[in-house]
Design a protein around this motif. Sequence first.
Motif, short mmCIF file in Angstrom:
data_model
loop_
_atom_site.label_atom_id
_atom_site.label_comp_id
_atom_site.label_asym_id
_atom_site.label_seq_id
_atom_site.Cartn_x
_atom_site.Cartn_y
_atom_site.Cartn_z
N LEU A 150 31.67 -12.93 -25.85
CA LEU A 150 32.18 -14.10 -25.13
C LEU A 150 33.71 -14.20 -25.18
CD1 LEU A 150 29.73 -16.96 -26.21
CD2 LEU A 150 29.75 -15.69 -24.06
N SER A 151 34.35 -13.31 -25.91
CA SER A 151 35.78 -13.45 -26.20
C SER A 151 36.66 -12.80 -25.13
CB SER A 151 36.09 -12.80 -27.55
OG SER A 151 37.48 -12.61 -27.71
N PRO A 152 37.53 -13.59 -24.49
CA PRO A 152 38.44 -12.99 -23.51
C PRO A 152 39.46 -12.06 -24.17
CG PRO A 152 39.07 -15.27 -23.92
CD PRO A 152 37.75 -15.04 -24.63
N PHE A 153 39.78 -12.34 -25.43
CA PHE A 153 40.74 -11.49 -26.14
C PHE A 153 40.12 -10.14 -26.46
CE2 PHE A 153 41.94 -15.90 -26.88
CZ PHE A 153 43.26 -15.87 -26.44
N ARG A 171 46.64 -21.41 -25.28
CA ARG A 171 45.67 -20.34 -25.05
C ARG A 171 45.72 -19.87 -23.60
NH1 ARG A 171 40.25 -20.08 -23.27
NH2 ARG A 171 38.89 -18.64 -24.42
N ALA A 172 45.81 -20.82 -22.66
CA ALA A 172 45.86 -20.47 -21.24
C ALA A 172 47.11 -19.64 -20.93
CB ALA A 172 45.83 -21.74 -20.39
N GLN A 173 48.25 -20.04 -21.51
CA GLN A 173 49.48 -19.27 -21.28
C GLN A 173 49.37 -17.87 -21.88
OE1 GLN A 173 52.99 -21.31 -22.57
NE2 GLN A 173 52.95 -22.74 -20.86
N GLU A 174 48.81 -17.78 -23.08
CA GLU A 174 48.65 -16.48 -23.73
C GLU A 174 47.76 -15.55 -22.90
OE1 GLU A 174 49.35 -15.14 -27.65
OE2 GLU A 174 50.79 -15.45 -26.02
N LEU A 175 46.65 -16.09 -22.43
CA LEU A 175 45.74 -15.26 -21.61
C LEU A 175 46.44 -14.77 -20.35
CD1 LEU A 175 42.36 -17.17 -21.94
CD2 LEU A 175 42.90 -14.89 -22.83
N ALA A 176 47.22 -15.65 -19.73
CA ALA A 176 47.94 -15.25 -18.51
C ALA A 176 48.96 -14.15 -18.81
CB ALA A 176 48.63 -16.47 -17.90
N ARG A 177 49.66 -14.28 -19.91
CA ARG A 177 50.64 -13.26 -20.29
C ARG A 177 49.96 -11.93 -20.59
NH1 ARG A 177 53.68 -17.72 -22.83
NH2 ARG A 177 52.40 -17.57 -24.70
N PHE A 208 40.06 -16.71 -15.30
CA PHE A 208 40.37 -17.61 -16.41
C PHE A 208 39.30 -18.66 -16.64
CE2 PHE A 208 44.35 -15.75 -15.04
CZ PHE A 208 44.93 -15.39 -16.24
N LYS A 209 38.47 -18.91 -15.63
CA LYS A 209 37.36 -19.85 -15.78
C LYS A 209 36.10 -19.21 -15.20
CE LYS A 209 40.18 -24.05 -15.76
NZ LYS A 209 40.42 -25.35 -15.11
N PRO A 210 35.49 -18.30 -15.94
CA PRO A 210 34.31 -17.60 -15.42
C PRO A 210 33.16 -18.55 -15.13
CG PRO A 210 35.05 -16.64 -17.51
CD PRO A 210 35.82 -17.90 -17.30
N ALA A 211 32.39 -18.19 -14.12
CA ALA A 211 31.27 -19.04 -13.72
C ALA A 211 30.22 -19.14 -14.82
CB ALA A 211 30.64 -18.47 -12.45
N PHE A 212 30.06 -18.08 -15.62
CA PHE A 212 29.01 -18.05 -16.64
C PHE A 212 29.62 -17.95 -18.05
CE2 PHE A 212 27.23 -16.24 -12.74
CZ PHE A 212 26.15 -17.10 -12.54
N TRP A 213 30.43 -18.95 -18.37
CA TRP A 213 31.01 -19.01 -19.70
C TRP A 213 31.22 -20.47 -20.08
CZ3 TRP A 213 35.13 -21.15 -22.23
CH2 TRP A 213 35.40 -20.65 -23.51
N GLN A 257 43.51 -8.49 -30.36
CA GLN A 257 43.80 -7.27 -29.61
C GLN A 257 45.28 -6.94 -29.63
OE1 GLN A 257 43.72 -10.19 -28.14
NE2 GLN A 257 45.60 -10.00 -26.98
N ASP A 258 46.12 -7.94 -29.91
CA ASP A 258 47.56 -7.71 -29.97
C ASP A 258 47.99 -7.11 -31.31
OD1 ASP A 258 46.84 -10.07 -31.25
OD2 ASP A 258 48.65 -11.14 -30.71
#
Length: 198
Positions: free
Chosen positions: A11-14, A63-69, A80-85, A185-186
Motif C-alpha cells: 500500500l506504500s507509495p514510497f 507528504r503530498a509535496q514529498e510525493l510530488a518531488r 496521488f489519489k488512487p481509486a483503490f487506496w 526509498q530515499d
Amino acid sequence: MSHIDYYFSTLSPFTYLAGQRLEEIAAKHGASVKYKPLDIMALFARTGGVAPKDRHPNRMAYRAQELARMQKSTGMALNFKPAFWPTNAAPSAYAIIAAQEAGGGDLGLLTHSILRACWAEEKDIADEAVVQDCLEASGFSRNLTMSGLLTGAETYARNLEEAVDAGVFGAPFYITADDQRFWGQDRLDDLDTHLSAG
C-alpha cells in the motif's frame, strides 16, 4: 554473501517509488534479498506511527509535496489519489510470500507490478484477478493466490512480529546482515554505499 531483509507494504507509495532499485543494488553486490511484506497499519499502531487518515494536516501537506518531488525525480507515473487506496493489502502480500516460496519467477518484478497496479494503473490489488495478472506477468503461476493462502497468512503475521523485533517502523525498510537499518526509498543510495564498504 551480503543479505538484505526487505520490509514493505504493497500500500506504500514510497515503496512504489523505489522502483526496482533494491534489486539493482542487490545484483550489483551479489546480495540476497528476503521479501517481507507486512501490515503497515498494524506496524504503525505497534511502533508509534499514525495512519495517514489520522495524521495532522501539516504532515499530510508535507507528504503530498514529498510525493510530488519524488515522482518528478523518478519520472514514474503516480496517481496521488488512487481509486483503490487504501484497500486490503493482504491478498497481494500473500501472493508475494507464496511466489517467494515457489520460486521460478521474478519476485522484484512481481512486487513492483503490484505496487504499480495500485499507484499508477487504478487497479484494486485486493482483487484476485489483478494479483493473478501480476503473478503471471512475472513468471509465476496464477494459482498461487489459492495454493499459497494459508502459508501467506501465517508468514504475513510473522513478518509483522519480526519487523517490530528488528526495529522497523515504516516502509520501505531495509536491514542488512550486520544490522544496518535504512528507512525509505530515499536511503537506497546509503544502502548501496554501505554494501560497497563491506
